[in-house]
Design an enzyme around this catalytic site. Structure first.
Site, PDB file in Angstrom:
ATOM      1  N   CYS A   1       0.793  -1.233   0.000  1.00 59.57           N
ATOM      2  CA  CYS A   1       0.000   0.000   0.000  1.00 59.57           C
ATOM      3  C   CYS A   1       0.823   1.280   0.000  1.00 59.57           C
ATOM      4  CB  CYS A   1      -0.952   0.008   1.205  1.00 59.57           C
ATOM      5  SG  CYS A   1      -2.218  -1.274   1.147  1.00 59.57           S
TER       6      CYS A   1
ATOM      7  N   LYS B   1       3.068   2.383  -3.267  1.00 58.35           N
ATOM      8  CA  LYS B   1       2.312   2.709  -4.481  1.00 58.35           C
ATOM      9  C   LYS B   1       1.290   3.823  -4.246  1.00 58.35           C
ATOM     10  CE  LYS B   1      -1.492  -0.683  -4.256  1.00 58.35           C
ATOM     11  NZ  LYS B   1      -2.576   0.314  -4.302  1.00 58.35           N
TER      12      LYS B   1
END
Length: 449
Positions: A264, A267
């Site tokens: 998570c 990106k």
């Protein structure tokens, strides 16, 4: 309610199993036949504590099924969740939305009667508008509403997070039927009384990114404070506790270490930066956090090399922990990947152990890396032992056994899971994160007493 979930990866599978456990009829859909075959046979594609039992129980109860075909489950569903991946797009850092848009096109052809299409995938602001447009262009007669329903699941604690959430966020675009449907999806959580927050669809999309970016900022901040502590003779753990007791700050995500990783934060911060730049509202703090986190890995490698006397060529370095965090097998953007590759480039021989991550690691790391059956086998003949991931089984190591196994008693604790005095009395040289020279003297004095 009848629910279809497109994507049976981490978010889709956990969400599907939990919704089935609430009493809904859930079908998890994935195009990868081998994944669906494995799930039908009771084999999980990911490691998540409690997931296998949860899936097994709800499959046996007839509440949870798996399919490679989308049309029938989607046509019968009251709510269709999109939970496909949104990886960083190569070259520019934007989120790759091809899987989301592909799912929207397939859903459009299957809709029958009023259906809520809920986007659980992490997507940039405006994605819901485009999904709405795609469905209408493919099936102009469809009766549907697109909502945003971001997930806030921590790997390693995802089931508890889903069943006892801090909040549930639903972004709407004006259709009250969608509001009622989503309230019904989460009605079984009523006794836990989590805040059910209804917002505009674009606001909901941004909430997810803003939350992850803020947590990434906290991690990056405490890592920079750790560097300062090392240079001025302070202790970052005490600093973190001292500021974390302030309710306005809080103690979570103030643990200095090798930088954030996982599926998570890397990106999502990158995608948020690109969205902000494209919208002419650059987020300088987030941009800096991304750059600092990238640099962090090089800083950590220098710490390991320094602990080994300034040179690791020809030396065996034992790595404990490969996954980006404990209680998962997820190796995506794990700090261990960069650390190990840098050590290999510097001539080190690397041996590694992780309770769950070695299968994935073998596909991602240099073939020269060897793998051990446990922490003591990993330490055999090593010049240094480096703790990269704070698995519980690394918190109570037998230091006498380690000392006998290793050729040189050097421990580099990148997660600060041990107290310095505890390690020193076993004859180790101990290097951790965010503890400077003056703090070292203070600790030595305490240990002597």
């Amino acid at each position: 309610m009848r629910i279809a979930i497109i994507g049976s990866g981490y978010v889709g599978l956990v969400s599907g199993a939990c919704l089935a456990d609430f009493g809904h009829e859930v079908t998890c859909i994935d195009k990868v036949h081998s994944k669906i075959d494995a799930l039908r046979a009771g084999r999980m594609p990911i490691f998540e504590p409690g997931l296998e039992h949860l899936v097994e129980r709800n499959v046996a109860a007839g509440q949870l099924t798996f399919s490679t075909e989308l049309a029938k489950p989607a046509s019968e569903a009251d709510v269709v969740f999109i939970a496909v991946g949104t990886p960083s797009r190569r070259g520019d850092g934007h989120a790759d939305l091809s899987y989301v848009y592909g799912a929207a096109r397939e859903i459009a052809g299957a809709l029958c009667g009023f259906t809520v299409v809920a986007i659980k995938s992490t997507v940039p602001v405006g994605t819901g508008d485009e999904v709405d447009r795609i469905i209408r262009s493919v099936n102009p007669a469809a009766d549907f509403a697109v909502v945003s329903n971001p997930e806030f699941l921590r790997e390693g604690a995802a089931i508890d997070d889903f069943k006892r959430p801090d909040r549930i966020v639903v972004g709407l675009a004006g259709d009250e039927r969608a509001r009622d449907a989503m309230a019904e999806v989460y009605r079984p959580l009523y006794l836990n009384k989590p805040p059910l927050i209804f917002t505009g669809r674009r606001t909901s999309e941004l909430i997810k990114y803003a939350a992850n970016a803020f947590l990434a900022l906290k991690i990056t901040f405490i890592n920079e404070i750790a560097d300062l502590c090392e240079n001025v003779g302070a202790n970052v753990q005490d600093v973190a506790r001292g500021i974390g007791l302030d309710n306005r700050i809080g103690p979570k995500f103030l643990h200095a270490g090798p930088g954030y990783g996982g599926s998570c934060f890397p990106k999502d911060t990158s995608a948020l930066v690109r969205t902000a730049q494209d919208s002419n509202a650059p987020l300088r703090l987030v941009e800096t956090a991304v750059a600092v986190n990238d640099q962090r890995k090089r800083t950590i490698v220098r710490k390991v090399v320094s602990a080994c006397g300034g040179n690791v060529r020809g030396k065996t370095i034992a790595i404990l922990g490969l996954t980006f965090k404990p209680n998962t097998d997820d190796m995506r953007e794990a700090p261990s990947l960069s650390i190990i590759q840098a050590l290999i480039d510097l001539g080190a021989q690397v041996r590694a152990f992780d309770p769950e991550g070695m299968t994935q690691a073998r596909t991602l790391l240099d073939s020269s890396v060897s793998y051990a059956e446990g922490p003591y086998e990993c330490a055999e003949g090593a010049e240094a032992l480096v703790i990269v991931t704070e698995w519980n089984q690394f918190r109570a190591l037998d230091f006498g056994r380690l000392r006998r196994a290793m050729s040189s008693a050097v421990m580099v604790d990148l997660r600060n899971i041990y107290k310095r005095e505890e390690i020193l009395k076993h004859g180790f040289r101990y290097v951790n994160v965010g503890e400077g020279a003056a703090a070292d003297l203070f600790t030595f004095a305490e240990a002597a007493e």
